[in-house]
Design an enzyme around this catalytic site. Structure first.
Site, short mmCIF file in Angstrom:
data_model
loop_
_atom_site.label_atom_id
_atom_site.label_comp_id
_atom_site.label_asym_id
_atom_site.label_seq_id
_atom_site.Cartn_x
_atom_site.Cartn_y
_atom_site.Cartn_z
N SER A 17 0.83 -1.19 0.00
CA SER A 17 0.00 0.00 0.00
C SER A 17 0.88 1.26 0.00
CB SER A 17 -0.96 -0.04 1.20
OG SER A 17 -1.95 0.95 1.09
N ASP A 59 -9.59 -3.91 -5.77
CA ASP A 59 -8.98 -2.95 -4.84
C ASP A 59 -9.58 -1.56 -5.05
OD1 ASP A 59 -7.34 -1.43 -3.19
OD2 ASP A 59 -5.53 -2.53 -3.76
N HIS A 75 -7.05 -5.80 -0.53
CA HIS A 75 -5.97 -4.82 -0.31
C HIS A 75 -5.27 -5.10 1.02
CE1 HIS A 75 -4.05 -0.83 -0.87
NE2 HIS A 75 -4.10 -0.78 0.45
#
Length: 344
Positions: free
Chosen positions: A156, A290, A319
């Site tokens: 991320s 996502d 995610h």
């Protein structure tokens, strides 16, 4: 180790630190994880380490490759406990695998004190996005020998940080940089960003009151609430449950939300120049569902970098993979780095 302290606090699945070569655990869950707290840029930092090499400067027998995980947000290292165990096991326990928390994204065990940094000055904004990048660079400079090759694994916002590390410190010997569910562009314009940006940038202080009330609850009740929230997951990762309980403290939540608010404002344009410069070292893995980095971003990346190693998930992994798919993702990362390791 100056400026650091090993924790003796019992945690879920907490084994005895260290392991004997030749007596390797058969199961991933049995892999020992060494937990350490240190001060980087004046901020409390948690480090989890797999492998018998606690100090990479100690002797010449230490492998010359470090797998270093840069977390997402929240950046509590505990979320990646199972992931680094599985990755270390997948690599046949040949290389150290570490995860370093974001600055201020940890809860110090009761009565544990860590020495303040004396050789690195404090940053004005260590908890912001730029500060977190400098925090990771200083961690590497302080804890990792200069001649050690790195396999960076970003998740991320950790992908954005890893990319900035490669840009700002070209002297780092990065063998491979794996980008898992990379939030490296247009975060506020993503489907999830459109929902979260007003909350994070304008109304985040409203969230502090219920969080404060939750911090007053006994540990057992907090744990039960976390399990209730995560009840829909196909698999309960116990270390992630414990990390979520650790997250329920005011300092940590404030740092998490402050960093997130900066992400919405700062992560706008993709740094195509840096990506192009390091393309042969980069592996991107996008989620098919996502909401932070949608399939559109994947398709645009494939168009701009047709020769890049840019993949789209076909396994339905979310995610926040650390909550239920750590072992699955670790197995994929292990496969992706085999060619790089074979060339050494």
């Amino acid at each position: 180790m100056p400026g650091s302290a090993a924790s003796a606090t019992p945690r879920a699945g907490d084994p005895v630190a260290g392991e004997a070569e030749g007596n390797k655990p058969a199961l991933e869950e049995d892999i020992p994880v060494h937990e350490e707290f240190t001060s980087i840029n004046g901020a409390a930092t948690q480090v989890l380490k797999c492998g018998p090499w606690k100090n990479l400067f100690e002797n010449e027998s230490v492998p010359r490759i470090l797998f270093l995980v840069i977390p997402g947000n929240p950046g509590l290292a505990g979320y990646y406990w199972t992931f680094i165990q599985a990755l270390y096991c997948g690599l046949n326990q040949k290389y150290p695998v570490w995860v370093v928390s974001h600055a201020g994204h940890c809860r110090l065990p009761h009565d544990l004190e860590i020495a303040e940094d004396t050789d690195v000055k404090e940053l004005d904004d260590v908890f912001g996005l730029c500060g977190q990048i400098e925090h990771k660079l200083n961690f590497v400079r302080k804890k990792v020998p200069q001649d050690m090759k790195l396999v960076l694994i970003g998740h991320s916002i950790g992908c954005y940080i890893a990319l900035e590390m490669m840009k700002q410190a070209p002297e780092l010997e990065v063998l491979r940089c794996v980008m898992l569910f990379p939030t490296i562009e247009r975060m506020a314009q993503s489907p999830q960003g459109k929902i979260m940006t007003p909350l994070l940038c304008q109304f985040r202080y409203i969230v502090y009151m219920p969080i404060y009330l939750m911090t007053l609850l006994p540990q057992k009740i907090k744990s039960a609430l976390v399990r209730f929230v995560l009840r829909g997951l196909k698999y309960h990762d116990e270390p992630s449950v414990m990390a979520s309980v650790d997250l329920a403290n005011m300092d940590c939540v404030a740092n998490v939300m402050y960093l997130a608010s900066q992400e919405m404002r700062t992560v706008v344009e993709r740094d195509s120049s840096t990506i192009r410069q390091h393309l042969k070292k980069l592996t991107f893995y996008y989620g098919a569902t996502d909401q932070w980095c949608p399939v559109q971003y994947y398709e645009e990346m494939k168009t701009e970098f047709p020769d890049g190693d840019i993949r789209l998930c076909e396994k339905g992994i979310r995610h926040a993979f650390v909550l239920e798919a750590s072992k699955e993702v670790a197995a994929m990362v292990t496969e992706w780095v085999q060619d790089d390791l074979a060339r050494l």
